[in-house]
Design a protein around this motif. Structure first.
Motif, short mmCIF file in Angstrom:
data_model
loop_
_atom_site.label_atom_id
_atom_site.label_comp_id
_atom_site.label_asym_id
_atom_site.label_seq_id
_atom_site.Cartn_x
_atom_site.Cartn_y
_atom_site.Cartn_z
N ALA A 279 0.83 -1.20 0.00
CA ALA A 279 0.00 0.00 0.00
C ALA A 279 0.87 1.25 0.00
CB ALA A 279 -0.92 0.00 1.23
N ASN A 280 2.00 1.19 0.70
CA ASN A 280 2.89 2.35 0.75
C ASN A 280 3.67 2.55 -0.54
OD1 ASN A 280 3.14 3.87 3.48
ND2 ASN A 280 2.84 1.74 4.06
N ILE A 281 3.87 1.46 -1.30
CA ILE A 281 4.54 1.60 -2.60
C ILE A 281 3.77 2.57 -3.50
CG2 ILE A 281 5.09 0.39 -4.75
CD1 ILE A 281 5.95 -2.00 -3.07
N CYS A 282 2.43 2.53 -3.41
CA CYS A 282 1.59 3.42 -4.23
C CYS A 282 1.86 4.88 -3.94
CB CYS A 282 0.11 3.15 -3.95
SG CYS A 282 -0.42 1.50 -4.36
N THR A 283 2.20 5.19 -2.68
CA THR A 283 2.41 6.59 -2.30
C THR A 283 3.88 6.99 -2.32
OG1 THR A 283 2.57 6.04 0.06
CG2 THR A 283 0.38 6.48 -0.82
N LEU A 284 4.78 6.01 -2.50
CA LEU A 284 6.21 6.30 -2.50
C LEU A 284 6.82 6.26 -3.90
CD1 LEU A 284 7.45 4.24 0.60
CD2 LEU A 284 7.42 6.73 0.39
N ALA A 285 6.64 5.14 -4.60
CA ALA A 285 7.35 4.92 -5.86
C ALA A 285 6.92 5.86 -6.99
CB ALA A 285 7.21 3.46 -6.29
N PRO A 286 5.63 5.96 -7.34
CA PRO A 286 5.26 6.83 -8.46
C PRO A 286 5.64 8.30 -8.26
CG PRO A 286 3.49 5.28 -8.00
CD PRO A 286 4.47 5.16 -6.87
N PRO A 287 5.37 8.91 -7.08
CA PRO A 287 5.77 10.31 -6.92
C PRO A 287 7.28 10.52 -7.03
CG PRO A 287 4.15 9.73 -5.26
CD PRO A 287 4.55 8.46 -5.93
N MET A 288 8.07 9.52 -6.66
CA MET A 288 9.52 9.63 -6.77
C MET A 288 9.99 9.41 -8.21
SD MET A 288 12.50 7.31 -4.98
CE MET A 288 11.99 5.85 -5.89
N LEU A 289 9.39 8.43 -8.90
CA LEU A 289 9.86 8.06 -10.24
C LEU A 289 9.30 8.93 -11.36
CD1 LEU A 289 9.66 4.16 -9.90
CD2 LEU A 289 11.72 5.58 -9.86
N ASN A 290 8.10 9.45 -11.18
CA ASN A 290 7.48 10.24 -12.26
C ASN A 290 8.32 11.42 -12.72
OD1 ASN A 290 5.27 8.57 -12.57
ND2 ASN A 290 3.94 9.74 -11.20
N PRO A 291 8.88 12.24 -11.80
CA PRO A 291 9.72 13.36 -12.28
C PRO A 291 10.95 12.89 -13.06
CG PRO A 291 9.18 13.62 -9.96
CD PRO A 291 8.77 12.24 -10.34
N ILE A 292 11.45 11.70 -12.72
CA ILE A 292 12.63 11.17 -13.41
C ILE A 292 12.26 10.62 -14.78
CG2 ILE A 292 14.49 9.44 -13.30
CD1 ILE A 292 14.21 9.59 -10.22
N ILE A 293 11.24 9.77 -14.81
CA ILE A 293 10.85 9.10 -16.06
C ILE A 293 10.23 10.09 -17.05
CG2 ILE A 293 9.40 7.31 -17.07
CD1 ILE A 293 11.78 6.27 -15.43
N TYR A 294 9.27 10.90 -16.56
CA TYR A 294 8.57 11.81 -17.47
C TYR A 294 9.29 13.15 -17.62
CZ TYR A 294 4.53 8.68 -17.15
OH TYR A 294 3.70 7.60 -17.22
N GLY A 295 10.10 13.51 -16.62
CA GLY A 295 10.74 14.81 -16.64
C GLY A 295 12.17 14.80 -17.12
N VAL A 296 13.07 14.22 -16.33
CA VAL A 296 14.50 14.26 -16.64
C VAL A 296 14.80 13.59 -17.98
CG1 VAL A 296 16.79 13.54 -15.84
CG2 VAL A 296 15.10 14.36 -14.20
#
Length: 312
Positions: A279-296
């Protein structure tokens, strides 16, 4: 720590225990929580700032990315600071109103983020498969309407959750084995019939998140089909790498979330600490990875970030 209370009075205060069975490891578990939250806040805040201030990024893809970054900030900030307070200071107390507020923002943001990911998948589909109609189909007016629809949908389907929880009497234990308040995790401690909660939550999943996930899958299937017909092998490899990273992050968002919703209702044999960690992966992984994958990994954003930081 509070002891279970079996009186007839309804609780107005709850105690969040964190991750049961792993209390001795809370300090170590807090490290990935803290690092993930720090990366999420810095990355998404920078992304929002860059997209708002750089006129060259005022395009549909970047507007949707900005919406996603705002949703990520809300989702992670609603849950992670409280989890860290539990891990570091054993500060698990939360009022019923605070719990209901957390339930609303967690679930509403999850539904909103699902809608934004669908909009982003449609954006990529039009850009690759029907580029001549891109500016017509995704005008600024359409983007505003999509944004409003995403917010209105998430608020309208999750608002009943607030009333469903508020109506319940809590006369059993007020100790919740979780890092944050989740609708069914809280409802299970009510001394009343919660079948309405169970089936309403499942209907929300089946009417919003599941169709979104299926439509995203269809969009990327069509995108990949178009990519495989590109004449240049280099262009194909680049597009496949981009699609692969996008699908990876999308999977990290949907799969743990859907698993959590289903196991809260039917997965009685799933170990509690496994359920809570997922349940915590949902609130941890996407917010951390999205700026990297979609941004950087997006050249235009990367150039703007470098330009902004070098000018300071």
């Amino acid at each position: 720590m509070a002891t279970p209370n079996h009186t007839g009075a309804s609780h107005s205060l709850f105690i969040l225990r964190g991750i049961p069975g792993l209390e001795d490891q809370h300090i170590w578990i807090s490290l990935p929580f803290f690092i993930s939250y720090l990366v999420a806040v810095l990355g998404n805040s920078l992304l929002v700032f860059i997209i708002i201030t750089e006129r060259s990024l005022h395009e549909p893809m970047y507007f949707f990315l900005c919406m996603l970054a705002v949703a990520d900030l809300i989702l992670s900030t609603t849950t992670v600071p409280k989890a860290l307070a539990i891990f570091w200071f054993h500060a698990g107390e939360i009022s019923l109103d605070g719990c209901v507020t957390q339930i609303f923002f967690i679930h509403a943001t999850f539904i909103a983020e699902s809608g934004i990911l669908l909009a982003m998948a449609f954006d990529r589909y039009v850009a690759i498969c029907d580029p001549l109609r891109y500016t017509t189909l995704l005008s600024h007016a359409v983007i505003i309407k999509v944004g409003l629809a995403v917010v209105l949908r998430s608020f309208s389907v999750i608002l009943p959750d607030v009333f469903l929880v508020k109506r319940l009497p809590f006369c059993h234990s007020n100790v919740l084995p979780h890092t944050y308040c989740e609708h069914m995790a809280v409802a299970k401690f009510a001394c009343a019939d919660i079948r309405v909660d169970v089936w309403y939550g499942l209907s929300v999943l089946l009417s919003t998140v599941m169709p979104d996930a299926l439509l995203i899958l269809v969009s990327y299937t069509l995108i990949l089909n178009a990519v495989f017909h590109l004449p240049s092998q280099g262009a194909r490899q680049k597009a496949l790498g981009t699609c692969g990273s996008h699908l990876g992050v999308i999977s990290m968002f949907y799969l743990p979330g859907i698993f959590t919703v289903i196991t809260q209702r039917f997965g009685h044999h799933v170990p509690l600490h496994t359920h809570i960690l997922l349940a915590n992966i949902c609130t941890l992984a996407p917010p951390m990875l999205n700026p990297i994958i979609y941004g950087v990994k997006t050249r235009q954003i990367r150039e703007c970030v470098v330009s902004t930081l070098s000018s300071q």
